[in-house]
Design an enzyme around this catalytic site. Structure first.
Site, PDB file in Angstrom:
ATOM      1  N   HIS A 131       6.495  -7.966  -0.963  1.00 53.35           N
ATOM      2  CA  HIS A 131       5.478  -8.361  -1.941  1.00 53.35           C
ATOM      3  C   HIS A 131       5.275  -7.301  -3.019  1.00 53.35           C
ATOM      4  CE1 HIS A 131       3.695 -11.396   1.186  1.00 53.35           C
ATOM      5  NE2 HIS A 131       4.819 -11.801   0.640  1.00 53.35           N
ATOM      6  N   CYS A 149       4.535  -0.405 -22.104  1.00 55.67           N
ATOM      7  CA  CYS A 149       5.793   0.248 -21.733  1.00 55.67           C
ATOM      8  C   CYS A 149       6.155   1.320 -22.751  1.00 55.67           C
ATOM      9  CB  CYS A 149       6.873  -0.832 -21.703  1.00 55.67           C
ATOM     10  SG  CYS A 149       8.529  -0.226 -21.377  1.00 55.67           S
ATOM     11  N   CYS A 167      10.824  -5.591 -21.260  1.00 57.83           N
ATOM     12  CA  CYS A 167      12.210  -5.209 -20.940  1.00 57.83           C
ATOM     13  C   CYS A 167      12.511  -5.250 -19.442  1.00 57.83           C
ATOM     14  CB  CYS A 167      12.516  -3.807 -21.498  1.00 57.83           C
ATOM     15  SG  CYS A 167      11.534  -2.498 -20.730  1.00 57.83           S
ATOM     16  N   ASP A 204       0.791  -1.238   0.000  1.00 58.12           N
ATOM     17  CA  ASP A 204       0.000   0.000   0.000  1.00 58.12           C
ATOM     18  C   ASP A 204       0.823   1.289   0.000  1.00 58.12           C
ATOM     19  OD1 ASP A 204       0.839   0.239   2.722  1.00 58.12           O
ATOM     20  OD2 ASP A 204      -0.986  -0.734   3.451  1.00 58.12           O
TER      21      ASP A 204
HETATM   22  P1  OAD Z   1      -3.506 -11.082   7.218  1.00 59.90           P
HETATM   23  O1  OAD Z   1      -4.811 -10.493   6.806  1.00 59.90           O
HETATM   24  O2  OAD Z   1      -3.279 -12.527   6.975  1.00 59.90           O
HETATM   25  O3  OAD Z   1      -3.295 -10.851   8.783  1.00 59.90           O
HETATM   26  C1  OAD Z   1      -3.518  -9.610   9.367  1.00 59.90           C
HETATM   27  C2  OAD Z   1      -3.114  -9.718  10.820  1.00 59.90           C
HETATM   28  O4  OAD Z   1      -3.241  -8.426  11.382  1.00 59.90           O
HETATM   29  C3  OAD Z   1      -3.958 -10.661  11.676  1.00 59.90           C
HETATM   30  O5  OAD Z   1      -3.114 -11.502  12.454  1.00 59.90           O
HETATM   31  C4  OAD Z   1      -4.763  -9.719  12.599  1.00 59.90           C
HETATM   32  O6  OAD Z   1      -4.958 -10.282  13.896  1.00 59.90           O
HETATM   33  C5  OAD Z   1      -3.815  -8.531  12.683  1.00 59.90           C
HETATM   34  N1  OAD Z   1      -4.460  -7.240  12.950  1.00 59.90           N
HETATM   35  C6  OAD Z   1      -5.725  -6.828  12.660  1.00 59.90           C
HETATM   36  N2  OAD Z   1      -5.909  -5.564  13.056  1.00 59.90           N
HETATM   37  C7  OAD Z   1      -4.742  -5.147  13.602  1.00 59.90           C
HETATM   38  C8  OAD Z   1      -4.281  -3.922  14.185  1.00 59.90           C
HETATM   39  N3  OAD Z   1      -5.093  -2.854  14.274  1.00 59.90           N
HETATM   40  N4  OAD Z   1      -3.013  -3.867  14.623  1.00 59.90           N
HETATM   41  C9  OAD Z   1      -2.186  -4.939  14.534  1.00 59.90           C
HETATM   42  N5  OAD Z   1      -2.555  -6.106  13.999  1.00 59.90           N
HETATM   43  C10 OAD Z   1      -3.811  -6.219  13.542  1.00 59.90           C
HETATM   44  O7  OAD Z   1      -2.362 -10.181   6.545  1.00 59.90           O
HETATM   45  P2  OAD Z   1      -0.840 -10.545   6.277  1.00 59.90           P
HETATM   46  O8  OAD Z   1      -0.290 -11.383   7.361  1.00 59.90           O
HETATM   47  O9  OAD Z   1      -0.175  -9.284   5.940  1.00 59.90           O
HETATM   48  O10 OAD Z   1       0.312 -11.621   0.080  1.00 59.90           O
HETATM   49  O11 OAD Z   1      -0.962 -11.416   4.961  1.00 59.90           O
HETATM   50  C11 OAD Z   1       0.203 -11.888   4.383  1.00 59.90           C
HETATM   51  C12 OAD Z   1       0.060 -11.972   2.884  1.00 59.90           C
HETATM   52  O12 OAD Z   1      -1.079 -12.750   2.542  1.00 59.90           O
HETATM   53  C13 OAD Z   1      -0.209 -10.642   2.196  1.00 59.90           C
HETATM   54  O13 OAD Z   1       0.938  -9.865   1.997  1.00 59.90           O
HETATM   55  C14 OAD Z   1      -0.777 -11.102   0.884  1.00 59.90           C
HETATM   56  C15 OAD Z   1      -1.679 -12.227   1.329  1.00 59.90           C
HETATM   57  O14 OAD Z   1      -1.782 -13.293   0.451  1.00 59.90           O
HETATM   58  C16 OAD Z   1       0.350 -11.336  -1.231  1.00 59.90           C
HETATM   59  O15 OAD Z   1      -0.485 -10.624  -1.779  1.00 59.90           O
HETATM   60  C17 OAD Z   1       1.505 -11.949  -1.943  1.00 59.90           C
END
Ligand code: OAD
Length: 245
Positions: A121, A153, A132, A105
């Site tokens: 990611h 491109c 290219c 983001d």
């Molecule tokens: P997830 O959606 O799997 O997990 C989000 C985590 O944030 C959970 O453990 C929640 O408990 C926690 N959470 C929610 N609100 C919160 C807050 N206010 N403060 C702190 N923590 C909070 O997201 P990611 O672990 O980032 O990959 O997911 C990993 C990857 O899965 C992403 O990068 C994406 C997806 O597939 C790709 O797109 C390659």
């Protein structure tokens, strides 16, 4: 909780090298939905898992691009929250601070993050040419803003794709290498707002721990990473992180 916060503050005072891994949770308080734990978010009847793949892009690049432009328009109006700001402040205090994010983001950058940022990611705000290989920053959010759509491109005419990692793709080796080096070298390793189920990012906390470093998890919920963490700070990162730094 007070004691745990004091423990982490003391560790920070004695640390020379610090790293943090962030996930979608750190941006939740900026209004960006996380991947898991929310009901499936649909866009024009498509699920993200059906659009964020190389196959979907081969089949219909314009459809996948329209989805990414929609995501840019949602994320583009989001503002960094106190969690992003606290991390940027912390990074400014250390000569060696590596921030590893799974988020695409751009909110860490928007918060003024000053140092080493590893976007594991990729980024919603960059394109990569399938011809290219050139990577370019791109802030456009509407198909009408492109001369050709799906975009091409301007150097070689090849098809452009969002510079993000899709389901089934491997991470960029040099980026993951930097993340591994940071996990191995950091006295203190934070894991913030990630469910810890997506590899290889999730393995970084274990690597830090195996190398004898102190691991701190910041998450309202327990995750598979909790068992390798020395301290788990339970709560939203926008509340917890400003208490630490
Ligand atoms: P997830 O959606 O799997 O997990 C989000 C985590 O944030 C959970 O453990 C929640 O408990 C926690 N959470 C929610 N609100 C919160 C807050 N206010 N403060 C702190 N923590 C909070 O997201 P990611 O672990 O980032 O990959 O997911 C990993 C990857 O899965 C992403 O990068 C994406 C997806 O597939 C790709 O797109 C390659």
């Amino acid at each position: 909780m007070r004691d745990s916060i004091e423990t982490v503050r003391a560790r920070l005072a004695g640390a020379r090298t610090v790293a943090a891994l962030t996930g979608a949770g750190i941006s939740a308080e900026s209004g960006i939905p996380t991947f898991r734990g929310e009901p499936d978010s649909l866009w024009e009847d498509h699920r993200p898992e059906d659009l964020a793949t190389p196959e979907a892009f081969r089949r219909d690049p314009a459809l996948v691009w329209r989805w990414y432009l929609w995501r840019r328009s949602v994320v583009g109006v989001a503002k960094p929250n106190p969690g992003h700001a606290a991390l940027a402040r912390l990074a400014g205090r250390f000569d060696h601070f590596t921030l590893i994010t799974q988020n695409v983001d751009g909110l860490h950058e928007k918060a003024g993050h000053p140092s080493d940022l590893v976007e594991l990611h990729g980024s919603l705000w960059r394109t990569r040419c399938l011809g290219c290989g050139r990577r370019r920053e791109d802030r456009r959010c509407y198909p009408e803003q492109f001369e050709r759509f799906p975009p091409a491109c301007d150097h070689c005419g090849g098809l452009l794709r969002p510079d993000v990692v899709w389901f089934g793709e491997s991470l960029d080796h040099s980026r993951f290498d930097r993340a591994v080096r940071a996990a191995v070298a950091s006295d203190l390793f934070f894991v913030i707002g990630t469910s810890g189920v997506v590899q290889p990012a999730a393995s970084l906390a274990g690597l830090a721990r195996e190398n004898g470093h102190f691991v701190v998890e910041v998450n309202p919920d327990a995750t598979p990473i909790s068992i390798v963490a020395d301290v788990c700070l339970r709560g939203p990162s926008g509340d917890i992180l400003p208490q630490l730094f």
